[in-house]
Structure formats: structure tokens, C-alpha cells
Design a protein around this motif. Structure first.
Motif, short mmCIF file in Angstrom:
data_model
loop_
_atom_site.label_atom_id
_atom_site.label_comp_id
_atom_site.label_asym_id
_atom_site.label_seq_id
_atom_site.Cartn_x
_atom_site.Cartn_y
_atom_site.Cartn_z
N GLY A 40 0.84 -1.19 0.00
CA GLY A 40 0.00 0.00 0.00
C GLY A 40 0.87 1.24 0.00
O GLY A 40 1.74 1.42 -0.85
N ARG A 41 0.67 2.10 0.98
CA ARG A 41 1.46 3.33 1.07
C ARG A 41 2.74 3.15 1.88
O ARG A 41 3.56 4.06 1.96
CB ARG A 41 0.62 4.45 1.70
N ARG A 42 2.89 2.00 2.51
CA ARG A 42 4.04 1.79 3.38
C ARG A 42 5.17 1.10 2.64
O ARG A 42 4.97 0.08 1.99
CB ARG A 42 3.63 0.93 4.59
N THR A 43 6.36 1.67 2.74
CA THR A 43 7.55 1.06 2.15
C THR A 43 8.18 0.15 3.20
O THR A 43 8.70 0.63 4.21
CB THR A 43 8.56 2.13 1.70
N ALA A 44 8.13 -1.16 2.95
CA ALA A 44 8.66 -2.12 3.92
C ALA A 44 10.16 -2.35 3.72
O ALA A 44 10.90 -2.53 4.69
CB ALA A 44 7.92 -3.46 3.79
N VAL A 45 10.60 -2.35 2.47
CA VAL A 45 12.02 -2.58 2.14
C VAL A 45 12.41 -1.58 1.07
O VAL A 45 11.70 -1.43 0.07
CB VAL A 45 12.26 -4.02 1.65
N ASP A 46 13.54 -0.92 1.26
CA ASP A 46 13.93 0.16 0.36
C ASP A 46 15.42 0.05 0.02
O ASP A 46 16.27 0.38 0.84
CB ASP A 46 13.62 1.51 1.02
N ASP A 47 15.73 -0.46 -1.16
CA ASP A 47 17.09 -0.48 -1.70
C ASP A 47 18.06 -1.28 -0.81
O ASP A 47 19.13 -0.80 -0.44
CB ASP A 47 17.61 0.94 -1.89
N VAL A 48 17.69 -2.52 -0.51
CA VAL A 48 18.53 -3.38 0.33
C VAL A 48 19.42 -4.23 -0.56
O VAL A 48 18.94 -4.91 -1.48
CB VAL A 48 17.66 -4.27 1.24
N SER A 49 20.71 -4.22 -0.27
CA SER A 49 21.69 -5.02 -1.01
C SER A 49 22.68 -5.64 -0.02
O SER A 49 23.14 -4.96 0.89
CB SER A 49 22.47 -4.15 -2.01
N PHE A 50 22.99 -6.93 -0.20
CA PHE A 50 24.04 -7.58 0.59
C PHE A 50 24.32 -8.95 -0.02
O PHE A 50 23.60 -9.42 -0.92
CB PHE A 50 23.66 -7.71 2.07
N THR A 51 25.37 -9.59 0.46
CA THR A 51 25.71 -10.93 0.03
C THR A 51 25.97 -11.80 1.25
O THR A 51 26.27 -11.30 2.34
CB THR A 51 26.97 -10.95 -0.86
N VAL A 52 25.84 -13.11 1.05
CA VAL A 52 26.25 -14.09 2.05
C VAL A 52 27.17 -15.07 1.34
O VAL A 52 26.76 -15.74 0.38
CB VAL A 52 25.06 -14.86 2.65
N ALA A 53 28.41 -15.13 1.75
CA ALA A 53 29.38 -16.00 1.11
C ALA A 53 29.16 -17.45 1.52
O ALA A 53 28.50 -17.75 2.52
CB ALA A 53 30.80 -15.56 1.47
N ARG A 54 29.71 -18.36 0.74
CA ARG A 54 29.66 -19.78 1.11
C ARG A 54 30.39 -19.97 2.43
O ARG A 54 31.48 -19.44 2.64
CB ARG A 54 30.31 -20.63 0.02
#
Length: 329
Positions: A40-54
Motif C-alpha cells: 500500500g502506502r508503506r515502504t517495507a524494504v527500500d534499496d537493500v543489497s548484501f551478500t552471504v558467502a559460502r
């Protein structure tokens, strides 16, 4: 994450041609870039970036409503992001094969109360299409402390026992990536230690773990890196050494002289208050600086009455980030 980074990651995915990839390192267990999600009008996640290595354990921290569970659901294809890209184990998340080697313990789950613990595992092995021998399934129940309850119906399990069963379900198909959303929420202290040991065992076998937990002490004990979310955005991320900053050691000494102070300055910048000396240590200290320092001080005739490590805790750092404050020195 830059477009060049994205191209590099895509170039090592399982979808790419095999020719010429033999010498390249394996792709990260998790790679996500620019994830966004609105309800709706709520932004729950905004431009999230990351990695998890083996073989890495990454902790996902943040207050309630920060977007942690929404991020996990987007990674696993349970929620479609409005923007952004996800790769799991070298495959795009739109490919069902990307989840074939992923174990998942959701925050909220229910199993059929008329099934036994062993039957729940049998069902999930069948749904996963995995080849897991009956003996290995029993070993998985033993790993989470349910060997003696394998034939008992789930409807009679306590919440903590159901949590243990959920962990067994996440591990039974020998995953390469395990996603744990509040895995210790219903467990007693012994159960939390068991989960900690399991996570460290997975790491030692090269399995990647993404851990979402409000128990900051557990995260600090097992995680290699931490991502802190606040209001749907990445507020801070890095290794524990990077997030917690400089370490210090306080020593209470008697008989200190100029030679002893010179030796302490060689270990790091030093401050004195009466009989107490504070020495700053490098964040990449290999663990031998303090023992070597104490040994040398004793050899110089100094009496060492106390040695106290000093470091900001992960909880203090988390609160400082969320309150937009500088961490306490």
C-alpha cells in the motif's frame, strides 16, 4: 552495488555456460541488489543489497518492522519484490532450482498435529525430492534433540519442541544455504546453545547461514558479518570487527616504570589513570598482543593485578545505529 559487481556475480551463476568457468570461485550463497517492496502506502524494504558467502554466517538485525522478514521472503521467492534482483546459490530466484538446496525455518509455522516427528521429516523429504536415507533422517532428529520423540505426534509437542522439529526440517535435505528466521524464539537456554552449536557446525562444513534473531548475544557469538536494517534500509553492515571498532585492554599495574610504559605504547596508544593503564588494540589483532604484553611486563618486574578487555558490545552498537548516535568510546 555497482553494475560491474552485478555483472561479475551473474557471470559465475549456474545458468552461465560451463566453458571457461572452471577457475572461477563459486558464486555467493546469497546475492541481492536494490530490493524494494511496498505494501500500500508503506515502504517495507527500500534499496537493500548484501551478500552471504559460502560457509559464512550473516546476522540480520533490526527492530520490529525493520523489514527483516520481508527481505527473507523476497530472497526465497515467497514475496515478489517491486524492484531488485536476487541470486541464490548462483541461480536467479525466479528459477525454482535456486531453492533446491536451501533449508528454511520460518518465524511462524505449523505442522500437522496428527503426524509424528519422523513423519513430518518424511513428508518434507518427499516434497523436496531429496534422497535422504532413513538413518540420516533419524540422525537429523537426534541433532536437534528429538531422537526419543521421533514416534510422538506433533500435536503433543511444546512450542520449543516444535521449534526443534522446524530446525530439523530445515536441515534434513543437506542444504547448502540455511535461512533461520528467529530460530531460538521458543527455546530455553539449553536449546539456544544447541542451535548455536548447530550453526557453527554448518559453517565448518561450508554451509552458508542467514540468521535473523533478536537475541543479539547469540548473533555476536556465531556471526561473521552483520547487516542492520532500520525502516527498510541498510543502516549499517560489516564484520563484527568493523562494526564494533577499536578494542582496548585495561591493566592494573604496580611497579610500573618508563620501560613498562614504553612497552605498552608499542602495543598501542596508551592512557593512564592512577594504577590503571588503558591500551588500544588494533581491530585486526590476532589474539597474541595482550598475552605477549603481560609476559613482557612481568619480565620487567611489573606486578599485574588485573587485565580487563574492553569493547563496545553489539547491542550498544545496534542501539547507537538505530538512534543515530555515535557508539560509546
Amino acid at each position: 552495488m555497482t553494475s560491474a559487481d552485478a555483472a561479475t556475480v551473474r557471470g559465475v551463476t549456474s545458468d552461465a555456460p560451463a566453458d571457461g568457468l572452471g577457475g572461477l570461485p563459486p558464486s555467493p550463497a546469497v546475492w541481492c541488489s536494490g530490493l524494494r517492496k511496498r505494501y500500500g502506502r508503506r515502504t517495507a524494504v527500500d534499496d537493500v543489497s548484501f551478500t552471504v558467502a559460502r560457509g559464512e554466517v550473516l546476522g540480520l538485525l533490526g527492530p520490529n518492522g525493520a523489514g527483516k522478514t520481508s527481505v527473507i521472503k523476497m530472497l526465497l521467492g515467497l514475496v515478489r519484490p517491486d524492484a531488485g534482483e536476487v541470486l541464490l546459490l548462483g541461480r536467479r530466484s525466479s528459477d525454482p532450482r535456486s531453492r533446491a538446496a536451501v533449508g528454511y525455518l520460518p518465524e511462524l509455522f505449523r505442522y500437522q498435529p496428527w503426524l509424528t516427528a519422523a513423519e513430518v521429516l518424511d513428508l518434507h523429504v518427499k516434497l523436496a525430492g531429496a534422497e535422504v536415507a532413513p538413518a540420516e533422517r533419524r540422525e537429523c532428529l537426534a541433532l536437534v534433540g528429538l531422537a526419543a520423540r521421533a514416534g510422538d505426534r506433533v500435536g503433543g509437542f511444546s512450542k520449543g519442541m516444535q521449534q526443534r522439529l522446524g530446525l530439523a526440517v530445515a536441515l534434513v535435505a543437506r542444504p547448502e544455504l540455511v535461512v533461520l528466521d528467529e530460530p531460538t524464539s521458543a527455546l530455553d537456554p539449553i536449546g539456544r546453545v544447541d542451535v548455536r552449536d548447530i550453526v557453527l557446525s554448518l559453517k565448518s562444513r561450508g554451509v552458508a547461514v542467514l540468521l535473523n534473531s533478536h537475541l543479539i548475544g547469540e548473533v555476536e557469538r556465531v556471526c561473521d558479518r552483520v547487516v542492520i536494517l532500520d525502516e527498510g534500509r541498510v543502516a549499517a553492515s560489516g564484520t563484527l570487527a568493523e562494526l564494533l571498532g577499536q578494542r582496548e585492554v585495561r591493566l592494573r599495574l604496580a611497579g610500573s616504570d618508563a620501560r613498562a610504559e614504553d612497552r605498552m605504547r608499542a602495543a598501542g596508544s596508551m592512557a593512564r589513570s592512577g594504577d590503571w593503564f588503558t591500551v588500544q588494540l588494533s581491530s585486526d589483532d590476532d589474539g597474541v598482543t595482550v598475552p605477549d604484553l603481560v609476559r613482557d611486563l612481568v619480565a620487567l618486574g611489573v606486578r599485574v593485578h588485573a587485565v580487563e578487555p574492553v569493547r563496545i558490545s553489539l547491542e550498544e552498537r545496534l542501539l547507537a545505529v538505530l538512534r543515530h548516535e555515535e557508539p560509546a568510546p
